[in-house]
Design a protein around this motif. Structure first.
Motif, PDB file in Angstrom:
ATOM      1  N   TYR B  46       0.705  -1.225  -0.386  1.00 59.30           N
ATOM      2  CA  TYR B  46      -0.159  -0.265   0.398  1.00 59.30           C
ATOM      3  C   TYR B  46       0.848   1.582   0.093  1.00 59.30           C
ATOM      4  CZ  TYR B  46      -3.498   3.420   1.750  1.00 59.30           C
ATOM      5  OH  TYR B  46      -4.285   4.338   1.464  1.00 59.30           O
ATOM      6  N   ALA B  50       1.670   4.026  -2.832  1.00 57.37           N
ATOM      7  CA  ALA B  50       0.662   5.208  -1.542  1.00 57.37           C
ATOM      8  C   ALA B  50       2.202   6.696  -1.847  1.00 57.37           C
ATOM      9  CB  ALA B  50       0.380   5.732  -0.449  1.00 57.37           C
ATOM     10  N   PHE B  65       0.891  12.778   3.969  1.00 59.10           N
ATOM     11  CA  PHE B  65      -0.168  11.726   4.095  1.00 59.10           C
ATOM     12  C   PHE B  65      -1.483  11.787   4.688  1.00 59.10           C
ATOM     13  CE2 PHE B  65      -1.916   7.124   3.935  1.00 59.10           C
ATOM     14  CZ  PHE B  65      -1.408   7.426   2.184  1.00 59.10           C
ATOM     15  N   LYS B  66      -2.311  11.839   5.020  1.00 58.99           N
ATOM     16  CA  LYS B  66      -3.438  11.635   5.690  1.00 58.99           C
ATOM     17  C   LYS B  66      -4.534  10.789   5.240  1.00 58.99           C
ATOM     18  CE  LYS B  66      -4.140  17.058   5.751  1.00 58.99           C
ATOM     19  NZ  LYS B  66      -5.047  17.997   4.916  1.00 58.99           N
ATOM     20  N   LYS B  67      -4.713  10.255   6.493  1.00 62.77           N
ATOM     21  CA  LYS B  67      -5.777   9.187   6.853  1.00 62.77           C
ATOM     22  C   LYS B  67      -6.694   9.476   7.294  1.00 62.77           C
ATOM     23  CE  LYS B  67      -5.976   4.393   5.188  1.00 62.77           C
ATOM     24  NZ  LYS B  67      -7.574   5.082   4.235  1.00 62.77           N
ATOM     25  N   PRO B  68      -7.681   9.721   6.769  1.00 60.94           N
ATOM     26  CA  PRO B  68      -8.789  10.083   8.297  1.00 60.94           C
ATOM     27  C   PRO B  68      -9.416   8.799   8.283  1.00 60.94           C
ATOM     28  CG  PRO B  68      -9.310  10.755   5.958  1.00 60.94           C
ATOM     29  CD  PRO B  68      -8.054   9.977   5.554  1.00 60.94           C
ATOM     30  N   VAL B 102     -10.710  -4.590   9.834  1.00 63.66           N
ATOM     31  CA  VAL B 102     -10.715  -3.194   8.450  1.00 63.66           C
ATOM     32  C   VAL B 102      -9.525  -3.240   8.110  1.00 63.66           C
ATOM     33  CG1 VAL B 102     -12.695  -1.807   7.523  1.00 63.66           C
ATOM     34  CG2 VAL B 102     -13.687  -3.735   9.122  1.00 63.66           C
ATOM     35  N   ALA B 103      -8.868  -2.339   8.619  1.00 59.62           N
ATOM     36  CA  ALA B 103      -7.938  -0.911   8.946  1.00 59.62           C
ATOM     37  C   ALA B 103      -6.503  -2.242   7.817  1.00 59.62           C
ATOM     38  CB  ALA B 103      -7.385  -1.025  10.212  1.00 59.62           C
ATOM     39  N   GLU B 106      -7.334  -2.936   4.641  1.00 62.43           N
ATOM     40  CA  GLU B 106      -7.535  -1.938   3.596  1.00 62.43           C
ATOM     41  C   GLU B 106      -6.294  -1.923   3.061  1.00 62.43           C
ATOM     42  OE1 GLU B 106      -8.924   1.698   5.032  1.00 62.43           O
ATOM     43  OE2 GLU B 106      -8.382   3.268   2.936  1.00 62.43           O
ATOM     44  N   PHE B 107      -5.110  -2.171   4.283  1.00 63.99           N
ATOM     45  CA  PHE B 107      -3.210  -2.001   3.900  1.00 63.99           C
ATOM     46  C   PHE B 107      -3.237  -2.949   2.934  1.00 63.99           C
ATOM     47  CE2 PHE B 107      -4.111   1.740   7.446  1.00 63.99           C
ATOM     48  CZ  PHE B 107      -2.800   1.901   6.954  1.00 63.99           C
TER      49      PHE B 107
END
Lengths: 778, 120
Positions: B46, B50, B65-68, B102-103, B106-107
């Motif tokens: 990832y 990214a 880098f933003k990970k909201p 879940v996180a 995503e990664f």
């Protein structure tokens, strides 16, 4: 939209799909917009994190297929636009093949340049799209068994651009590519980068049904077809316009160019295919034409020793199946032709000399032989050089050359005799002024010719005769040289071939020892010493070529007879059980002659001595008739005539003949020539030199050879049958041929006759059941 | 943590040679993490994408880098996992583990997921 997750989603069931739909639409709109921005090269405003998260959410919520199809649609749409707005306007004006309106294919080149840009844009965009859709590739594509998004992009590019159904892009592309290659073949400079870009593009695209590259399915065959046609035409043009060396240079250049072309901008898989086409069209199809080109083909190259051209032809023609075979057979035919010419000069010479052969021009015969061998050696040298410098010492060519030499050498039935004479000529004392090394190298070459002789037994017979003369007349250049030659023959044919030759040498050595002993014996003896020096060479009858069993008739003078008797007593005293036979026809004598002017020492044959001594008892001017001499000496007629000839008709006339003339006839009268003068004190009366045999002698030799072959054949049959005990007819024949072929090629009829003779003499019998089978009888 | 892992974790906690600032969370729950882009790229597909040339945004020579959509607590665990390859779950509630799963999904950390799902 940043709506918060509904807590406990099952509270309001009807709303859930709506909410999920909204979520989906929002996610998808953002992604589709982002892909458009990427296509517009606006990616810098995009957030990877957000787009990735959108795609992730869609896949997570089971909308992977909708996402995938949506992406396909957006990309397809974009590519359709590209086709219309960029590719189609760049079509070369009136078709790529029209170079009239399109000089140097500039339109085509531009078209390729546009395609290159389109392709590069596409791949760049697809890499970025792949980035943001990474989660879809990893999770959705795998389970749904669809291509990864980058590969999807390739397929879409293939179907929307390269093989567009709406626009003739494919036709233009292929035509332009082929046209560019054609231009380059015609020495135009093209921009290879553009061509390479399109080729690389075709190589990256895959044909869905064949799973092969689009390069292979769409381009390669067309390329090969046009190349085939191009080189077919060029081949016909080139053979018409250029000579063989130029033609080959052009072909070399073409092969090189095509190889370079593949290396620079085509696929390596095409290399063997295009090579085959050039080889087929420019080499295979014109093999014979180029080989047979008048004034420049293979034979003229050989004639003028054009080693570079020959080497080029060898390399070039070696590329195709029949190439070397054609060359080989052409060269072999040429060798045979040259060999035939050499043979013909010899036969025409010998027949021309046939008329005056009797008049005794003794040198010419040997000269013909020496010249024949020399010419064959020169020819061999020439083709060895060709083999070495132009043909990479190719074994197959060597074999075929050897066969050609063998063929024409054996066409000359006199070749065994000629080769032996040639060796004789080189081994004779002080004739050539050559060093020992030079002689050795000539003899080495001669051995290569010897190998070609089919009838080695005939050669052996002549060699023995010539060697005997060299040894007995003391004319051998050196023992070392003689032994060296025998050594070479031994290597070729084995020790059986040379044992008799070596036996002859032994006889010479033992005789020399015997003579020393004989002198000592005489010194110690109380007997009356002979009035002359006697030198005797004792020959073992089986080793020497002459028929030694029968003593030639000749009445020797009493002094000599007495000396011979003394030696005989001495010799037989040491070796009981042996029998000595005097070969007066082979001896020589040194005698002193008193002439009016001075005394001369004469070196003559034993027969000549016998003749001259008769004149000792005669008064000056008293003559002897031919018949008187013949009666008193009892020398065989042919020998007598020859010896009288050399005394009375040759350079030194010790006798005077009445009437004058070159021939000796009955009734001739001979006088001692008291007035004889010569500048030298010591005079050698020419003895008969080695020469080509007369027809009669040849017949005699032939008969002897045939007789010897009968014995050898029988010996071989008995040897084989003793070993095998029982054998079928054909197998026996084959085995006999195998054993004898190193000496001569026996014909089956001869072998059959010998088998029958052996059955008659009860060495063999026919098997009772099968008449084709023989048994050995112990 | 001992030896190598401890030293590497020290690198993360006392980073003075960081080149990435990651802003995690949204609204009030926001935290900035400092990290090393080379370690992130090496450990995660990832981040490899990214933080690739096509996508990074820089400010004062630092990558931002933003990970909201992830909470700072969870990201802390993830970051430590990236640096050390280990996860401590002793006092995590069930809900947090779900968020963690879940996180991680995503990664694209697929290997750790099997282990986490076993914990549930």
């Amino acid at each position: 939209m940043s709506s918060r997750k509904q807590p406990k989603g099952k509270i309001r069931p009807p709303k859930k799909p709506n909410s999920a739909d909204a979520q989906f639409n929002d996610n998808w709109d953002r992604l589709a917009q982002a892909i458009r921005e990427i296509h517009k090269k606006n990616a810098s405003i995009l957030s990877f994190e957000e787009l990735y998260r959108n795609a992730y959410n869609m896949v997570l919520h089971k909308n992977g297929d909708k996402l995938y199809n949506g992406v396909r649609e957006v990309i397809t749409q974009h590519l359709e636009e590209v086709a219309v707005s960029q590719v189609v306007p760049a079509f070369p004006l009136s078709g790529a093949s029209s170079s009239q309106t399109n000089p140097n294919g500039a339109g085509g080149a531009n078209f390729l340049k546009v395609l290159k840009t389109v392709w590069e844009d596409h791949t760049t965009c697809m890499l970025m799209i792949r980035d943001i859709l990474m989660y879809m590739d990893r999770v959705y594509a795998k389970t749904a068994n669809v291509p990864l998004v980058y590969d999807l992009g390739l397929d879409l590019f293939r179907d929307t651009i390269v093989r567009s159904q709406n626009y003739p892009i494919q036709n233009h592309l292929l035509e332009v590519l082929l046209q560019q290659i054609k231009l380059e073949r015609e020495n135009e400079i093209i921009d290879r980068t553009n061509v390479k870009a399109s080729i690389d593009m075709l190589l990256e695209l895959t044909d869905a049904s064949t799973k092969d590259t689009v390069y292979a399915t769409d381009f390669e065959n067309k390329f090969l077809e046009t190349s085939s046609e191009y080189y077919r035409v060029e081949g016909q043009m080139l053979v018409g316009e250029y000579d063989a060396p130029e033609y080959m240079k052009k072909v070399d250049k073409r092969l090189n160019e095509e190889e370079q072309r593949v290396r620079h901008y085509l696929s390596q898989t095409t290399e063997p295919k295009i090579r085959n086409i050039v080889e087929e069209e420019l080499i295979s199809k014109h093999l014979k034409t180029v080989i047979e080109m008048e004034n420049s083909g293979l034979i003229p190259m050989l004639r003028n020793e054009k080693m570079d051209d020959l080497g080029r032809m060898y390399k070039l023609f070696g590329r195709v199946v029949k190439g070397h075979d054609e060359m080989k057979s052409a060269i072999s035919d040429y060798i045979r032709e040259l060999g035939k010419a050499i043979n013909e000069t010899v036969t025409s010479n010998t027949t021309a000399e046939g008329g005056n052969a009797a008049s005794g021009d003794k040198q010419t015969g040997a000269t013909v032989a020496v010249r024949w061998v020399q010419e064959v050696l020169d020819l061999k040298d020439k083709f060895d050089k060709v083999q070495n410098l132009a043909l990479s010492n190719d074994k197959a060519f060597q074999t075929s050359f050897n066969e050609a030499f063998e063929y024409f050498i054996n066409k000359n039935s006199k070749s065994p005799e000629f080769i032996s004479l040639f060796i004789d000529d080189n081994l004779k004392k002080g004739l050539k002024g050559k060093t020992e090394e030079e002689v050795d190298s000539v003899l080495d070459k001669t051995i290569t010719l010897f190998r070609f002789i089919g009838e080695k037994d005939v050669f052996e017979r002549y060699y023995k005769q010539h060697l005997a003369k060299r040894l007995l007349l003391g004319r051998s250049v050196s023992d070392d040289a003689e032994r060296g030659m025998i050594g070479k023959l031994k290597v070729e044919c084995g020790y059986q071939f040379t044992t008799k030759l070596e036996g002859m040498f032994n006889d010479m050595r033992i005789s020399s020892d015997t003579m020393t002993d004989f002198k000592e014996y005489l010194d110690k003896s109380v007997l009356e010493k002979p009035k002359l020096d006697l030198s005797v060479t004792v020959l073992t009858s089986t080793f020497w070529p002459m028929n030694l069993s029968a003593s030639p008739r000749c009445n020797l003078p009493p002094e000599l007879t007495k000396a011979c008797g003394t030696f005989q007593n001495f010799y037989l005293g040491r070796h009981s059980g042996r029998r000595l036979t005097w070969q007066s026809n082979m001896g020589t004598a040194d005698i002193r002659g008193s002439f009016k002017a001075r005394k001369h020492e004469l070196n003559v044959s034993t027969y000549q001595m016998v003749i001259l001594l008769m004149f000792n008892d005669k008064q000056d001017g008293e003559s002897l008739s031919y018949e008187q001499i013949k009666g008193e000496s009892d020398i065989p007629e042919a020998d007598l005539k020859r010896n009288l000839q050399s005394l009375a008709c040759a350079k030194y006339k010790i006798l005077v003949k009445e009437p004058k003339g070159k021939e000796i006839n009955p009734g001739d009268q001979f006088n001692f020539n008291n007035d004889f003068t010569a500048p030298l004190q010591r005079i050698k009366i020419q003895t008969v030199a080695s020469k080509v045999e007369s027809e009669g002698e040849r017949k005699e030799t032939r008969e002897k050879v045939e007789e010897a072959r009968k014995h050898q054949t029988e010996a071989a049959i008995v040897r084989i049958m003793k070993d095998r005990k029982t054998m079928e007819h054909n197998l026996l024949i084959a085995e006999v041929v195998k054993q004898l072929q190193s000496r001569f090629m026996p014909n089956p009829a001869l072998i059959k006759k010998r088998i029958e003779a052996l059955i008659e003499r009860e060495y063999l019998e026919r098997a009772t059941g099968d008449r084709r089978v023989y048994n050995y009888l112990a | 943590y001992g030896g190598l892992l401890r030293d590497i974790l020290l690198m993360l906690n006392n980073a003075d040679d960081y080149d990435v600032i990651i802003q995690v969370g949204k609204n009030q729950n926001i935290k900035e993490f400092r990290a090393h882009s080379n370690i992130l790229r090496a450990r995660s597909k990832y981040f490899k994408t990214a933080l690739s040339e096509n996508w990074i945004a820089k400010k004062n020579n630092l990558i931002e880098f933003k990970k909201p959509n992830i909470s700072p607590d969870i990201f802390d665990i993830i970051l430590k996992y990236i640096y050390t390859g280990k996860i401590r779950l002793t006092d995590e509630s069930g809900e947090d583990i779900l968020g963690l799963i879940v996180a991680f999904k995503e990664f694209l950390f697929n290997d750790i997921l099997i282990y986490l799902e076993d914990c549930m």
